[in-house]
Design a protein around this motif. Structure first.
Motif, PDB file in Angstrom:
ATOM      1  N   LEU A 294       0.823  -1.214   0.000  1.00 33.86           N
ATOM      2  CA  LEU A 294       0.000   0.000   0.000  1.00 33.86           C
ATOM      3  C   LEU A 294       0.854   1.261   0.000  1.00 33.86           C
ATOM      4  O   LEU A 294       1.919   1.296   0.610  1.00 33.86           O
ATOM      5  N   GLY A 295       0.368   2.276  -0.648  1.00 35.05           N
ATOM      6  CA  GLY A 295       0.947   3.604  -0.496  1.00 35.05           C
ATOM      7  C   GLY A 295       2.187   3.847  -1.337  1.00 35.05           C
ATOM      8  O   GLY A 295       2.867   4.854  -1.164  1.00 35.05           O
ATOM      9  N   LEU A 296       2.479   2.982  -2.292  1.00 36.25           N
ATOM     10  CA  LEU A 296       3.642   3.221  -3.169  1.00 36.25           C
ATOM     11  C   LEU A 296       3.262   4.208  -4.272  1.00 36.25           C
ATOM     12  O   LEU A 296       2.154   4.206  -4.774  1.00 36.25           O
ATOM     13  N   GLY A 297       4.246   4.973  -4.689  1.00 37.01           N
ATOM     14  CA  GLY A 297       4.015   5.987  -5.717  1.00 37.01           C
ATOM     15  C   GLY A 297       3.973   7.350  -5.059  1.00 37.01           C
ATOM     16  O   GLY A 297       3.669   7.475  -3.873  1.00 37.01           O
ATOM     17  N   GLU A 298       4.303   8.361  -5.839  1.00 37.05           N
ATOM     18  CA  GLU A 298       4.393   9.706  -5.279  1.00 37.05           C
ATOM     19  C   GLU A 298       3.352  10.594  -5.945  1.00 37.05           C
ATOM     20  O   GLU A 298       2.973  10.371  -7.077  1.00 37.05           O
TER      21      GLU A 298
ATOM     22  N   ILE B 145      -0.922   6.500  -6.519  1.00 37.18           N
ATOM     23  CA  ILE B 145      -0.508   5.744  -5.337  1.00 37.18           C
ATOM     24  C   ILE B 145      -1.257   4.413  -5.290  1.00 37.18           C
ATOM     25  O   ILE B 145      -2.459   4.364  -5.541  1.00 37.18           O
ATOM     26  N   SER B 146      -0.553   3.364  -4.956  1.00 35.33           N
ATOM     27  CA  SER B 146      -1.164   2.034  -4.904  1.00 35.33           C
ATOM     28  C   SER B 146      -2.131   1.942  -3.731  1.00 35.33           C
ATOM     29  O   SER B 146      -1.820   2.386  -2.627  1.00 35.33           O
ATOM     30  N   ASP B 147      -3.298   1.376  -3.972  1.00 33.13           N
ATOM     31  CA  ASP B 147      -4.306   1.332  -2.911  1.00 33.13           C
ATOM     32  C   ASP B 147      -4.662  -0.091  -2.489  1.00 33.13           C
ATOM     33  O   ASP B 147      -5.675  -0.300  -1.814  1.00 33.13           O
TER      34      ASP B 147
ATOM     35  N   VAL C 183       9.284   0.604  -3.051  1.00 32.95           N
ATOM     36  CA  VAL C 183       9.271   0.072  -1.680  1.00 32.95           C
ATOM     37  C   VAL C 183      10.390   0.720  -0.862  1.00 32.95           C
ATOM     38  O   VAL C 183      10.171   1.185   0.266  1.00 32.95           O
TER      39      VAL C 183
ATOM     40  N   GLN D  20       9.567   4.368  -0.236  1.00 29.97           N
ATOM     41  CA  GLN D  20       8.524   4.547   0.775  1.00 29.97           C
ATOM     42  C   GLN D  20       9.097   4.369   2.182  1.00 29.97           C
ATOM     43  O   GLN D  20       8.662   5.034   3.119  1.00 29.97           O
TER      44      GLN D  20
END
Lengths: 354, 354, 354, 354
Positions: free
Chosen positions: A216-220, A282-284, A346, A349
């Motif tokens: 979760l939460g990868l990407g800007e 962002i990956s959810d 990863v 993050q």
């Protein structure tokens, strides 16, 4: 920049297909990781030319040498350098092309850019470079437990796979050498590839890839959106002409009320995944799906009208050995590039939290 | 990384739509360039909300302030910092969304990533950020004499422009507020947008862009292919779902003998441009064409089923003011991002020769 | 590159002392950090001109404005942009220098590099830039709990502090405006500075800094050694001419048997710290100590022989207001730069482990 | 980052002294440069162990292999990869140190940072890495016509060269194996090194380097000042404890009226060069001079008190073969690092002008 991919997990590559070796340096690999070398070798085997009658018969060597960064089977935190020696180098095949420009190839562009070029096998534009990517991607994937990229052939020429998009098993994909998971479609694709080969021609295609288990939460949020890095990665592949994710270009035809993924009634998430697993870059937690379109192989056996460095027109027959359709062998390459993107995010993050 | 675009011409941006200001720092601008500020203002005007009945009525301020890097009308080589003060900030409109997740928005993803978020206007995911890009792109374009990016609306919902792709005049494009150069298609697109607005809905679309006058030899052979940087730039735009260049996804259906651009009989170049002006990732002097697909605006007036931070289901009505279709206003943004890519590659190429 | 410091915690700065404002963007600050703004303001107050009779009387404004990245008192993970408006800009003072080159200043170098320059206050070479650094450093320090950088004046002209190096209390340091913790030495330094000022002259000096509470394992083995990044940071300060850490240049005179820190008899660590807290470029838990040497302020009131842009010799009297000795005010700047280095390494180290 | 040096001319290195090979990738080399390989080999020969009785007798191989980036004797613009195979690897010598921490070595720091380490020869902290730097520096130097870096030994233990600083001829420097250009001083230094060797000890020293023929205007005003990059480069060398340029730490003792370089009476430049050829971080055409201080070699034959990974005290005798004084062999390394800095700035400066 040109030869580096990634921010914290950084792959620097080098090599020409007709020089002594290709290889790379993978920097930023955390220490004390036990690498599964069989998995690396298996990924390389899936990319190798000559796996089936669908691909070129060049017998590239897949034997890699590790030069640094590993001690007693574990990574040390030092840069991991690797190389593949070139073998079976038939430079003669390329002689006629020393000055002629192959249509739809990088030859002319290299001359424009550098004022000279290495005519043997295309220099840095050689597809052999992708062995470096598959190697590094197979390592990168191992840095993210639970992550599984799964790609398959979605289209060959006008033949396109119809059906569910996120549930194909690896076994179904690998059941045919064309790497299409639906047997009848696979058979039709295979027949088409055989036919264009017999005609001295080539054919385009497309690959769909789904990334399972992305944290979760990868990407800007702004310039390093997950999809932006994926697109950059995929457009680095020589024959790629397009990238789309989630609903892709089809979204252009839709209304918001049709396109917005509705929530599940119990509030536990979203009912559908037209978002492609990414919101705001962002990956959810949903699977991340994307599709990549490839042009037909530029090197075809048929005589073609072209010109040379001095602007003289001429007719060219490209000898050498070339895949009539690149997409089956591009499947592990797409997975490898996606793995590099995911592992890099990863690590990034991890630096985003105190 | 997240907030920086470019290698040598580097744009660092900041700001939230409901904070005091947005802005950026454009570093790497060569010294002694006389900037045409009217051209910058004109580009901003083309992006501004409220230009026509097709767009949101938010009256964002386009007044920029230059904080550094310019002396007596010329760039000094120092970083050029600029800002746009935020005005007309109606935070009240966003109150109900403080904990609810808007469908197809970045809200949930931000909470996952950061553990908190600024609920006013979407934080960094606000479209107001694109004012920074248009500003910087308009400067970047001026660094490359003879360069002209020209984009237009190619599709709105199911309505797609049919016809020649590289010859539309700026005047034809700007003749309609929908920015489609073909009058009848433009009228149909306009009608569709008006209709979805009246329904409290939105609609997707696509933009084609052609870059004229790009210097020869730009782009790098492996990981910084011209198309890879373009794709990365375009996928940074919030609603973009796909990117293709030259023949694009259509190439997947073609044979090599159909797709390879044949040479002109006199050896003076190529007859066609399915390559999209790029071979091996490098510009070859032909116009560079690409196409970008957008999803429908996620913010629609209709009630939608969603959930909040604690997983409670709820129904949400998004107030605020939102474009029913983003593509007309995205035209100058696409041009701006392309200009940043081109100017950056120009500076990089200068460092590639002795 | 020129205007960016840091890899993951990245400070991009802009501004000229006689333009509208200076400021910066601090990117990579983790989300949900509560910033102690009083500490930031206190750091700025320590740097401000006019704190004592030892420094210039320019009354620079220390009032910063936060433009983004903070919501309800906490960082959001978005870039934190800040600016300082310029006030009390007496451009007249600089008029005579529009074409003359001040000895030991960057004037001639800027003309060589850019072909033009902003003559007001030195452009980017203005010491006002360091307000940006102090601001960002004060934030950076707060990202590393338990970390405390402590610097003091070690030398002014030929007067050098003799004695223990790692135990001075902040109170002792700040007890005198010269920031030397030993009262008698401080008095002598102060007298010397007053004297050179009365002579229209200036004097050099040195600062020692000890970093307490640096986490273990920071720094990278080859090109990003901790000391290499520290040195780069310190040499970014305008008047700095040298950097040494641990035993420093004195080590050149020593034998290995004298220099190697011996282990404690019980094996619990090292007896001494000639290593300066760094082995192989990596922090090992001991205090990290380094020393920075400064040249005398280049701007002196005495008439000096120089030449102008056209090579005409002339005599120049520099008006303006300038510190006769920069080291007392440089103390918080050295601490700030060190804090940026440490916080950046902390984030980097987090990306080094799975 | 850790294993990359440079922005546009980028050296990525890898390798441990006791693994299969060390090497690197030099990216950003412009195309069509004819490399003088003899000059590269000569630079390597100057760095090689066992050149004289002053240095270790390890017979490292200097035979490099070029893997890519060169075609028919010219660079192609592709990354230039090279490697040195390791030979004469006596891992046995290092066995006792598998768990013991050598005083003043990186051993403990590596364990802290990575949680494991390769005990053979120090892993990435091995001085063998500097062969990569000398190779790359010798190439870099060839990219800048007229540029000549010239370094010499300035100090060995307490013996310091007194005299003119910018005029030593290469022949005078290379006349003695200690690389001090003044014969009597050289003899004294040699005697001292022989003595400490016979005592099983080591000794520190210093190197001065002058860069002749650096193009005008190199270096950036704020964070990439020429001296900051030089300092970063020099502090990357294992034993380096200090860096100073121009007047260096001596400037701390001086008044501005003494330190400012006065102009020549005819306005044709500056009379002296306490600036060290750099003003505001930018090269101004004068020779650039700097000095680097080295600690004594940490590996000494005498028994030393230390402890192991588990904190057990023990006495250690370091076998292996080690230089009693590193500075003579560090001379070509300092020149190489400076060459990388200069060539990188040259390429960067080319991107700064339109």
């Amino acid at each position: 920049m040109s030869n580096v991919f990634g921010r914290l997990l950084r792959l620097t590559t080098f090599g020409e297909s007709h020089g002594p070796a290709i290889g790379g340096v993978l920097d930023g690999v955390p220490a004390a990781v036990s690498i599964d070398w069989d998995a690396v070798q298996a990924a390389l085997a899936r990319r190798r030319p000559g796996q089936s009658s669908l691909s070129t018969t060049r017998s590239e060597s897949d034997v890699f040498e590790i030069l640094s960064g590993v001690y007693e089977g574990k990574t040390t935190g030092a840069p991991l350098a690797f190389l593949f020696r070139n073998q079976d180098v038939r430079s003669r095949d390329y002689q006629p092309m020393a000055t002629a420009y192959r249509p739809a190839h990088a030859d002319a562009a290299y001359d424009l850019k550098y004022g000279l070029r290495d005519p043997r096998g295309g220099g840095r534009s050689s597809a052999r470079e992708t062995a470096n990517w598959v190697f590094a991607g197979a390592l990168a994937r191992q840095l993210v437990p639970g992550f599984e990229p799964r790609a398959w052939v979605d289209q060959v020429g006008p033949i396109r796979l119809v059906g569910a998009e996120e549930d194909y098993a690896r076994e179904a994909i690998e059941a045919s050498s064309v790497r299409c998971p639906e047997p009848e479609t696979a058979a039709a694709m295979t027949a088409l590839i055989e036919q264009v080969r017999s005609e001295g021609d080539s054919v385009g295609g497309a690959i769909r890839c789904v990334l399972h288990g992305v944290p979760l939460g990868l990407g800007e949020p702004v310039f390093d959106k997950f999809q932006a890095r994926l697109a950059q990665a995929m457009l680095s592949l020589n024959a790629v002409k397009g990238f789309e994710y989630g609903s892709g270009f089809e979204a252009a035809s839709m209304k918001g009320s049709q396109h917005n993924d509705p929530a599940k009634a119990d509030g536990s998430g979203w009912e559908t995944n037209r978002a492609g697993g990414l919101l705001g870059g962002i990956s959810d937690g949903r699977p991340i799906s994307f599709r990549v379109g490839f042009k037909p192989t530029a090197s075809i056996a048929r005589p073609q009208q072209t010109f040379d460095r001095d602007g003289h027109p001429l007719q060219l027959e490209i000898l050498g050995r070339h895949d009539p359709c690149v997409v089956p062998r591009a499947v592990p390459i797409v997975e490898a590039l996606a793995s590099l993107v995911v592992a890099d995010f990863v690590l990034l993050q991890q630096s985003r939290r105190l």
